[in-house]
Design an enzyme around this catalytic site. Structure first.
Site, PDB file in Angstrom:
ATOM      1  CE  LYS A   1      65.011  40.531  51.211  1.00 31.24           C
ATOM      2  NZ  LYS A   1      63.900  41.335  51.059  1.00 31.24           N
TER       3      LYS A   1
ATOM      4  N   GLY B   1      59.474  31.692  53.005  1.00 33.66           N
ATOM      5  CA  GLY B   1      59.059  32.352  51.809  1.00 33.66           C
ATOM      6  C   GLY B   1      58.705  31.156  50.932  1.00 33.66           C
ATOM      7  CB  SER B   2      58.487  31.117  47.035  1.00 43.23           C
ATOM      8  OG  SER B   2      59.751  31.507  46.607  1.00 43.23           O
ATOM      9  CB  THR B   3      59.247  25.616  47.274  1.00 42.59           C
ATOM     10  OG1 THR B   3      58.355  25.544  48.639  1.00 42.59           O
ATOM     11  CG2 THR B   3      60.158  24.640  47.038  1.00 42.59           C
ATOM     12  CD  GLU B   4      58.645  28.196  43.485  1.00 37.57           C
ATOM     13  OE1 GLU B   4      58.039  27.176  43.078  1.00 37.57           O
ATOM     14  OE2 GLU B   4      58.236  28.874  44.420  1.00 37.57           O
ATOM     15  CB  VAL B   5      63.169  32.081  47.149  1.00 41.60           C
ATOM     16  CG1 VAL B   5      64.337  32.798  48.049  1.00 41.60           C
ATOM     17  CG2 VAL B   5      62.565  33.121  46.139  1.00 41.60           C
ATOM     18  N   GLY B   6      63.855  29.242  48.135  1.00 36.35           N
ATOM     19  CA  GLY B   6      64.434  28.281  49.000  1.00 36.35           C
ATOM     20  C   GLY B   6      65.549  27.540  48.289  1.00 36.35           C
TER      21      GLY B   6
ATOM     22  CD  GLU C   1      57.144  28.024  57.126  1.00 39.45           C
ATOM     23  OE1 GLU C   1      56.477  27.843  56.425  1.00 39.45           O
ATOM     24  OE2 GLU C   1      56.765  29.474  57.629  1.00 39.45           O
TER      25      GLU C   1
ATOM     26  CB  CYS D   1      53.478  29.109  54.304  1.00 39.29           C
ATOM     27  SG  CYS D   1      53.517  29.224  56.048  1.00 39.29           S
TER      28      CYS D   1
ATOM     29  CD  GLU E   1      52.594  28.510  48.736  1.00 37.77           C
ATOM     30  OE1 GLU E   1      52.369  28.318  50.006  1.00 37.77           O
ATOM     31  OE2 GLU E   1      53.719  28.647  48.301  1.00 37.77           O
TER      32      GLU E   1
END
Length: 520
Positions: free
Chosen positions: A212, A265-270, A288, A322, A419
């Protein structure tokens, strides 16, 4: 000035390893600022397909805010189709599974050749869709994509198992086998490069892929899909879907027939992806994620070099990195001079049309990021940081923000903790090594860090003390496809690039054979 930024950050770049900027600019072909868009559909099973829902979404030119074109919007149903194709391509006895490892490497090399052939067009499309300066797209991003593909092409037939001398009358060996169907979700800040970082090791080791791409920047990834078909990858091996995170991304993360997921991507989505893996089939996960990387400048550092490198560390790619050096710690005795020089440098940074070869700094990727960054700048002012330069909008249209520097920043300020992912430099003061190490490590992130000093003992002491996946000494943003990259703590799990990157896409199988008699 662009030559200085790029050659210092990436000293081995082709066409930019020159002594004069004019020579470097002359080596970059004049861009077409309105490249034709050839592909806007989903790429599934080597075919271009509309989304099942027939839905589309607009992709925006961040330099103008205008719609470039409409792109097919993949959802769960499209992910299901792509996974089915990838699963079929991975079945025992399929052309892909039967292919020699050396042939996989040849296909990757052919893909690198095709990208190199179309370098100008891909750079134009990247700049149109992402907003980064064309000179950077052409001289940094595309060459690094080619290097990545060629590096892993070389690994395809060299990722070997072992024979192991176990006790007893047995012969034991290990096989390095592909994981299977890999879901890959890539970000918008380096669309071409992040696609290559994901594709290359997965394909070198024999996996199949459902990728994606970011909804902000789908165009170059879809063009690369056409090259994947052109150079001869079998149907179903690579499937590329443009779509939204909560729909297509979530479907990949929780899919029961996807064996492994890689996300940048972002830590939140991770966190969400890790949870989806745990609640579905416990698929392997590499992440990452975000960073708030400390860049430490000691009093004995080469001032001119440290200022330029710190400038590049935060402002390269409009601050949308990042690993950006977003917390600049400067020793007390040189703090004032460093701030003064940094402000002078930032004011000289050329902001403008990304297709102009003299431009160093383009727009942010979209209005959401634009507004978010302006919000952080407002927060810095309210919390008492001193705005030294910038802080506002840099153009009457598009998503341009002035290079911004805050002085007198404290560790507990929002701009020093979160960030920002934009062109906002925070310069903090410190006294001792022990103090700055403790402060640098006082963050949930651990992606990257840097130290500037002429004392090799201090350099090693600081680098060994920092909790970060990459530490640069007297440089910043230096990447080699041969070297692993990834984070500690909330900056992710696993490593990309280098030999370490192959492990993410490999299952190790132990085979034990009973033999009549073992002899040494």
């Amino acid at each position: 000035m662009l030559r200085t930024v790029l050659t210092r950050a990436f000293p081995n770049l082709p066409r930019l390893s020159v002594s004069r900027y004019s020579t470097a600019a002359a080596a970059i072909p004049a861009p077409n600022p309105q490249p034709e868009v050839h592909y806007t559909k989903l790429f599934i099973n080597n075919e271009w397909q509309d989304a099942v829902s027939k839905k589309t979404f607009p992709t925006i030119n961040p330099a103008t805010g205008e719609v470039i074109c409409e792109v097919a919007e993949g959802t769960k149903e499209d992910v299901d189709k792509a996974v089915k194709a990838a699963k079929e391509a991975f079945r025992l006895g399929s052309p892909w599974r039967r292919m020699d490892a050396s042939q996989r490497g040849l296909l990757l090399n052919r893909l690198a050749d095709a990208i190199e052939r179309d370098a100008s067009y891909l750079a134009e499309l990247e700049t149109l869709d992402n907003g980064k300066p064309y000179a950077v797209s052409y001289s940094v991003d595309v060459p690094m994509v080619v290097k990545c593909l060629r590096y892993y092409a070389g690994w395809a037939d060299k990722w070997e198992g072992k024979t192991i001398p176990v006790d007893g009358d047995y012969f034991c060996y290990t096989r390095h086998e592909p994981v299977g169907v890999c879901g890959q979700i890539i970000p918008w800040n380096f669309p071409l490069l992040m696609q290559a970082w994901k594709l290359a090791p997965a394909l070198a080791t024999g996996n199949t892929i459902v990728m994606k791409v970011a909804e902000q920047t789908p165009l170059t990834a879809l063009y690369v899909a056409s090259l994947i078909k052109e150079v001869g990858f079998p149907p179903g091996v690579v499937n590329i879907i443009a779509g939204m995170g909560p729909t297509a991304g979530a479907a990949i993360s929780s899919h029961m027939d996807i064996d492994k997921i890689a996300f940048t991507g972002s830590t939140e989505v991770g966190h969400l992806i890790q949870q989806a893996s745990g609640s579905s089939n416990l698929k392997k996960v590499t992440l990452e994620l975000g960073g708030k990387s400390p860049n430490i400048v000691l009093s004995d550092a080469n001032m001119e070099e440290a200022v330029e490198q710190a400038h590049t560390a935060i402002f390269f790619n409009q601050g949308q990195c990042c690993c950006a050096g977003s917390r600049t710690y400067v020793q007390e005795s040189i703090y004032n001079e460093f701030v003064e020089r940094s402000v002078e440098r930032a004011k000289k940074r050329v902001v403008g049309d990304p297709f102009n070869l003299k431009t160093e700094h383009g727009p942010q990727v979209d209005d959401e990021q634009f507004q978010k960054i302006l919000g952080y700048i407002s927060s810095g002012k309210k919390e008492g940081a001193r705005l030294m330069c910038g802080g506002g909008v840099a153009a009457d249209r598009g998503y341009f923000i002035q290079p911004t520097i805050f002085g007198e920043v404290q560790d507990d300020m929002k701009i020093a903790r979160e960030e920002i992912f934009g062109p906002v430099m925070q310069i903090l003061k410190f006294k001792s090594l022990e103090e700055v190490i403790e402060r640098a490590n006082d963050t949930k992130y651990g992606l990257a860090a840097a130290v500037f000093t002429t004392d090799v003992n201090k350099a090693h002491y600081v680098s060994n003390s920092l909790r970060a996946g990459t530490v640069w000494i007297n440089c910043y943003n230096v990447f080699g496809v041969q070297a692993p990259f990834g984070g500690y703590k909330a900056s992710g799990t696993g490593r990309e690039m280098g030999e370490y990157g192959l492990e993410n896409y490999t299952e190790v199988k132990t085979v034990m054979i009973k033999i009549p008699q073992k002899n040494s």
